[in-house]
Design a protein around this motif. Structure first.
Motif, PDB file in Angstrom:
ATOM      1  N   MET A  89       0.845  -1.180   0.000  1.00 30.30           N
ATOM      2  CA  MET A  89       0.000   0.000   0.000  1.00 30.30           C
ATOM      3  C   MET A  89       0.887   1.240   0.000  1.00 30.30           C
ATOM      4  O   MET A  89       1.703   1.423   0.899  1.00 30.30           O
ATOM      5  N   SER A  90       0.721   2.090  -0.995  1.00 32.04           N
ATOM      6  CA  SER A  90       1.617   3.241  -1.125  1.00 32.04           C
ATOM      7  C   SER A  90       1.246   4.335  -0.125  1.00 32.04           C
ATOM      8  O   SER A  90       0.068   4.529   0.193  1.00 32.04           O
ATOM      9  N   PRO A  91       2.255   5.066   0.369  1.00 31.39           N
ATOM     10  CA  PRO A  91       1.989   6.181   1.281  1.00 31.39           C
ATOM     11  C   PRO A  91       1.051   7.224   0.674  1.00 31.39           C
ATOM     12  O   PRO A  91       0.229   7.808   1.370  1.00 31.39           O
ATOM     13  N   THR A  92       1.172   7.455  -0.627  1.00 36.33           N
ATOM     14  CA  THR A  92       0.316   8.451  -1.281  1.00 36.33           C
ATOM     15  C   THR A  92      -1.150   8.056  -1.206  1.00 36.33           C
ATOM     16  O   THR A  92      -2.030   8.883  -0.936  1.00 36.33           O
ATOM     17  N   LEU A  93      -1.419   6.753  -1.409  1.00 34.10           N
ATOM     18  CA  LEU A  93      -2.788   6.276  -1.337  1.00 34.10           C
ATOM     19  C   LEU A  93      -3.349   6.446   0.069  1.00 34.10           C
ATOM     20  O   LEU A  93      -4.469   6.930   0.266  1.00 34.10           O
ATOM     21  N   VAL A  94      -2.559   6.044   1.073  1.00 36.64           N
ATOM     22  CA  VAL A  94      -3.023   6.154   2.459  1.00 36.64           C
ATOM     23  C   VAL A  94      -3.266   7.609   2.823  1.00 36.64           C
ATOM     24  O   VAL A  94      -4.280   7.955   3.445  1.00 36.64           O
ATOM     25  N   LEU A  95      -2.343   8.472   2.430  1.00 35.11           N
ATOM     26  CA  LEU A  95      -2.485   9.893   2.745  1.00 35.11           C
ATOM     27  C   LEU A  95      -3.737  10.468   2.078  1.00 35.11           C
ATOM     28  O   LEU A  95      -4.446  11.296   2.669  1.00 35.11           O
ATOM     29  N   ALA A 107       2.466   3.299   8.118  1.00 39.09           N
ATOM     30  CA  ALA A 107       1.892   3.140   6.788  1.00 39.09           C
ATOM     31  C   ALA A 107       2.255   4.259   5.825  1.00 39.09           C
ATOM     32  O   ALA A 107       2.269   4.056   4.610  1.00 39.09           O
ATOM     33  N   VAL A 108       2.552   5.446   6.355  1.00 44.21           N
ATOM     34  CA  VAL A 108       2.734   6.600   5.481  1.00 44.21           C
ATOM     35  C   VAL A 108       4.029   7.353   5.745  1.00 44.21           C
ATOM     36  O   VAL A 108       4.909   7.479   4.888  1.00 44.21           O
ATOM     37  N   PHE A 109       4.158   7.856   6.970  1.00 50.35           N
ATOM     38  CA  PHE A 109       5.129   8.921   7.205  1.00 50.35           C
ATOM     39  C   PHE A 109       6.565   8.441   7.348  1.00 50.35           C
ATOM     40  O   PHE A 109       7.497   9.215   7.098  1.00 50.35           O
ATOM     41  N   ASP A 110       6.807   7.191   7.746  1.00 51.68           N
ATOM     42  CA  ASP A 110       8.174   6.683   7.769  1.00 51.68           C
ATOM     43  C   ASP A 110       8.790   6.720   6.375  1.00 51.68           C
ATOM     44  O   ASP A 110       9.943   7.129   6.185  1.00 51.68           O
ATOM     45  N   ALA A 111       7.987   6.281   5.391  1.00 52.57           N
ATOM     46  CA  ALA A 111       8.493   6.247   4.015  1.00 52.57           C
ATOM     47  C   ALA A 111       8.739   7.646   3.465  1.00 52.57           C
ATOM     48  O   ALA A 111       9.547   7.832   2.553  1.00 52.57           O
ATOM     49  N   LEU A 127      10.050 -11.401  13.342  1.00 50.02           N
ATOM     50  CA  LEU A 127      10.176 -10.248  12.462  1.00 50.02           C
ATOM     51  C   LEU A 127      10.640  -9.032  13.275  1.00 50.02           C
ATOM     52  O   LEU A 127       9.961  -8.616  14.209  1.00 50.02           O
ATOM     53  N   PRO A 128      11.796  -8.468  12.943  1.00 56.56           N
ATOM     54  CA  PRO A 128      12.364  -7.365  13.748  1.00 56.56           C
ATOM     55  C   PRO A 128      11.416  -6.182  13.921  1.00 56.56           C
ATOM     56  O   PRO A 128      11.373  -5.570  14.981  1.00 56.56           O
ATOM     57  N   GLN A 129      10.631  -5.872  12.872  1.00 56.03           N
ATOM     58  CA  GLN A 129       9.754  -4.704  12.938  1.00 56.03           C
ATOM     59  C   GLN A 129       8.581  -4.903  13.897  1.00 56.03           C
ATOM     60  O   GLN A 129       7.872  -3.946  14.213  1.00 56.03           O
ATOM     61  N   LEU A 130       8.364  -6.155  14.355  1.00 54.39           N
ATOM     62  CA  LEU A 130       7.251  -6.441  15.264  1.00 54.39           C
ATOM     63  C   LEU A 130       7.712  -6.696  16.697  1.00 54.39           C
ATOM     64  O   LEU A 130       6.899  -7.068  17.545  1.00 54.39           O
ATOM     65  N   LEU A 131       8.976  -6.489  16.971  1.00 58.74           N
ATOM     66  CA  LEU A 131       9.505  -6.807  18.300  1.00 58.74           C
ATOM     67  C   LEU A 131       9.691  -5.539  19.137  1.00 58.74           C
ATOM     68  O   LEU A 131      10.028  -4.472  18.628  1.00 58.74           O
ATOM     69  N   ALA A 179      -2.249  -5.827   7.842  1.00 57.85           N
ATOM     70  CA  ALA A 179      -3.175  -5.070   7.002  1.00 57.85           C
ATOM     71  C   ALA A 179      -2.450  -4.267   5.934  1.00 57.85           C
ATOM     72  O   ALA A 179      -2.934  -4.147   4.801  1.00 57.85           O
ATOM     73  N   THR A 180      -1.300  -3.716   6.290  1.00 52.51           N
ATOM     74  CA  THR A 180      -0.608  -2.825   5.350  1.00 52.51           C
ATOM     75  C   THR A 180       0.418  -3.533   4.469  1.00 52.51           C
ATOM     76  O   THR A 180       0.882  -2.953   3.481  1.00 52.51           O
ATOM     77  N   THR A 181       0.780  -4.780   4.821  1.00 46.43           N
ATOM     78  CA  THR A 181       1.802  -5.471   4.019  1.00 46.43           C
ATOM     79  C   THR A 181       1.352  -6.815   3.459  1.00 46.43           C
ATOM     80  O   THR A 181       1.935  -7.292   2.481  1.00 46.43           O
ATOM     81  N   GLN A 182       0.329  -7.436   4.057  1.00 50.84           N
ATOM     82  CA  GLN A 182      -0.057  -8.789   3.656  1.00 50.84           C
ATOM     83  C   GLN A 182      -1.458  -8.878   3.079  1.00 50.84           C
ATOM     84  O   GLN A 182      -1.738  -9.752   2.264  1.00 50.84           O
ATOM     85  N   PHE A 183      -2.355  -8.022   3.517  1.00 52.19           N
ATOM     86  CA  PHE A 183      -3.726  -8.078   3.017  1.00 52.19           C
ATOM     87  C   PHE A 183      -3.781  -7.555   1.585  1.00 52.19           C
ATOM     88  O   PHE A 183      -2.860  -6.898   1.095  1.00 52.19           O
ATOM     89  N   SER A 184      -4.914  -7.821   0.930  1.00 51.77           N
ATOM     90  CA  SER A 184      -5.163  -7.223  -0.382  1.00 51.77           C
ATOM     91  C   SER A 184      -5.292  -5.709  -0.234  1.00 51.77           C
ATOM     92  O   SER A 184      -5.475  -5.187   0.871  1.00 51.77           O
ATOM     93  N   LEU A 185      -5.199  -5.010  -1.353  1.00 50.10           N
ATOM     94  CA  LEU A 185      -5.286  -3.550  -1.315  1.00 50.10           C
ATOM     95  C   LEU A 185      -6.621  -3.102  -0.718  1.00 50.10           C
ATOM     96  O   LEU A 185      -6.666  -2.197   0.123  1.00 50.10           O
ATOM     97  N   THR A 186      -7.701  -3.754  -1.110  1.00 53.64           N
ATOM     98  CA  THR A 186      -9.024  -3.382  -0.592  1.00 53.64           C
ATOM     99  C   THR A 186      -9.091  -3.577   0.916  1.00 53.64           C
ATOM    100  O   THR A 186      -9.573  -2.707   1.657  1.00 53.64           O
TER     101      THR A 186
END
Length: 501
Positions: free
Chosen positions: A1-7, A145-149, A306-310, A326-333
């Protein structure tokens, strides 16, 4: 999911809220801001309260927590029912009989000035901490989902998030919030149901298989064996009951909505329809949690590696699991549905809390009713802005200090800060005694300090006993005992005898 879409989703969502605010805040006065002119339909209040009561903590932490605590939270949710019965039959009649705007003014009528200010002060501390923790959660999701990137610092994310809340609530207050929270509750419930559907579909579950897989999962068990365990069912049930009494019945935020109804009967009708719905929604969140971990297992994800979840101590941060999936594994919808859901449920809680903090400070400390309407408006808006800044500061501090699940953090903090409110109201309603008013604040502070000492050493002092959410009961009991020690016989009749007056 792209940051632009989420924003873009976030921006579009807030455009809708601001349009609602513009339409509903026309001609708003202080009476509109504080109690919506006391003419809100009960069914609208009931529906709006769902989003306010749950928050992003429920949306993220309750599903995540099934990893270590299974369905033990269901006992808390069942305890809510008993708590709402007490609110509807004891507290609401009292508040309506006294025609209160701030519920803490009851303490002034019952005991005196310092008791009133002590109750209001502990509410401000409680609600500001709780609301900041909830906002911290959604800010963290947006950061991930958005601002880190985009290289945006977390502090900027927090400031922007709260600024949006300020913009659509500063004028209309509760009158606006009843409409925005109705919209946000609908969005949140739709997102929960759709998230369950998308995961069940990805796992190829029929409806019958969905029910059986959740029922048979070890993550859906509850704990009845060891009362010393902080997950023990009856401890959790009692905690849920008293958490509801204090975090709803003794909380200006939730009671402000109930006091906006046209009559006591409509307020009670609102509460008793709301009760089974809130339990059902929590069951949906727990179901979502079991499915979430089954979904991760089916995809071969080792979440605890997974390091990002610890967390810093190397354990799984369960509050990050749902946002990560939700942001990395689910479908876009499904990912879009999640983002809208977390925003809806968090802001439905946070906007209401900001308004309640403003109401309590204006009524309880500034005595705003003594001024002309123009000055009331200026003071109210400055107070609203001030509390927005306070929430930002608390969130940034919590970002540095947090080491536990947010659902645990919220309820444990509530145990310390709402305990004095529980003790004060219980003493006022259940006894006819008066207090040495100037000693009330130090008595409450001493009880909180003693509670912290006992909880910190309970394992060695109490044969391995671990306090969970029942910290609230201990704190409330110690406050009650302290108040008894500083009390004297009075000519006040115990309140229950007057509730039907």
């Amino acid at each position: 999911m792209s940051p632009t879409l989420v924003l873009s989703l976030v921006a579009g969502y807030f455009v809708v809220l601001i349009i609602i605010a513009m339409l509903t805040s026309r001609g708003a006065t202080s009476e509109s801001f504080f109690v919506a002119n006391r003419n809100a339909p009960w069914y609208m209040v009931a529906f709006a309260m769902i989003g306010t009561s749950l928050s992003g903590v429920t949306f993220i932490s309750v599903p995540g927590n099934v990893y270590g605590k299974s369905w033990s939270y269901l006992a808390v949710a069942l305890g809510f029912v008993a708590g709402y019965v007490v609110i509807g039959t004891v507290l609401l009649p009292l508040y309506y009989r006294l025609q209160l705007v701030s519920i803490y003014s009851y303490l002034e009528q019952r005991f005196g000035y310092w008791s009133y200010k002590t109750g209001a002060l502990f509410f401000l501390i409680s609600r500001s901490l709780g609301s900041a923790l909830r906002l911290y959660l959604v800010a963290g999701v947006l950061q991930l989902a958005v601002f880190d990137a985009m290289g945006v610092p977390f502090a900027v994310t927090v400031v922007v998030s709260i600024l949006f809340i300020y913009l659509y609530t500063f004028k209309g207050g509760l009158k606006t919030i009843l409409w925005t929270d109705t919209f946000q509750t609908l969005a949140m419930l739709s997102c929960v149901a759709l998230s369950i559907y998308f995961m069940a579909d990805a796992l190829n579950y029929s409806f019958k298989q969905l029910i059986s897989s959740v029922r048979d999962s070890p993550m859906s068990q509850m704990y009845f064996s060891d009362f010393r365990d902080d997950k023990f069912f009856w401890k959790q049930f009692a905690s849920g009951m008293f958490i509801t009494i204090v975090m709803t019945g003794l909380d200006q935020d939730l009671m402000q909505k109930n006091l906006s109804c046209r009559s006591l009967g409509e307020a009670q009708k609102n509460l008793f329809w709301f009760t089974p719905v809130i339990v059902g929604v929590n069951i949906l969140f727990l179901t979502l949690g079991v499915l979430m971990y089954q979904y991760a297992a089916a995809r071969g994800l080792q979440l605890a590696e997974l390091p990002q979840l610890l967390k810093l101590n190397g354990t799984l941060d369960t509050d990050k699991v749902f946002p990560f999936l939700a942001t990395t594994q689910f479908s876009l919808t499904a990912g879009i549905i999640f983002i809208l859901g977390i925003i809806a449920v968090t802001y439905a809680s946070a906007d209401s809390a900001l308004t309640a903090l403003t109401t309590s400070f204006c009524v309880d400390f500034l005595n705003i009713k003594q001024y002309p309407e123009a000055r009331q408006t200026r003071l109210r808006q400055l107070t609203h802005l001030g509390w927005s800044v306070v929430l930002i500061v608390i969130i940034l501090i919590f970002r540095v200090l947090n080491e536990q699940s947010l659902i645990d953090a919220v309820y444990k903090a509530a145990g310390f800060t709402y305990g004095p409110l529980l003790g004060l109201f219980a003493f006022g309603i259940l006894t006819g005694r008066q207090l040495r008013d100037k000693l009330v604040l130090p008595t409450c502070v001493a009880a909180v300090s003693l509670t912290l000492l006992i909880v910190s050493h309970s394992v060695e002092w109490l044969n391995g006993y671990k306090f969970g959410f029942e910290i609230l009961l201990l704190n409330g009991a110690l406050v009650y005992i302290g108040l008894l020690l500083i009390s004297r016989p009075g000519d006040t009749v115990p309140q229950p005898a007057n509730l039907t007056a």
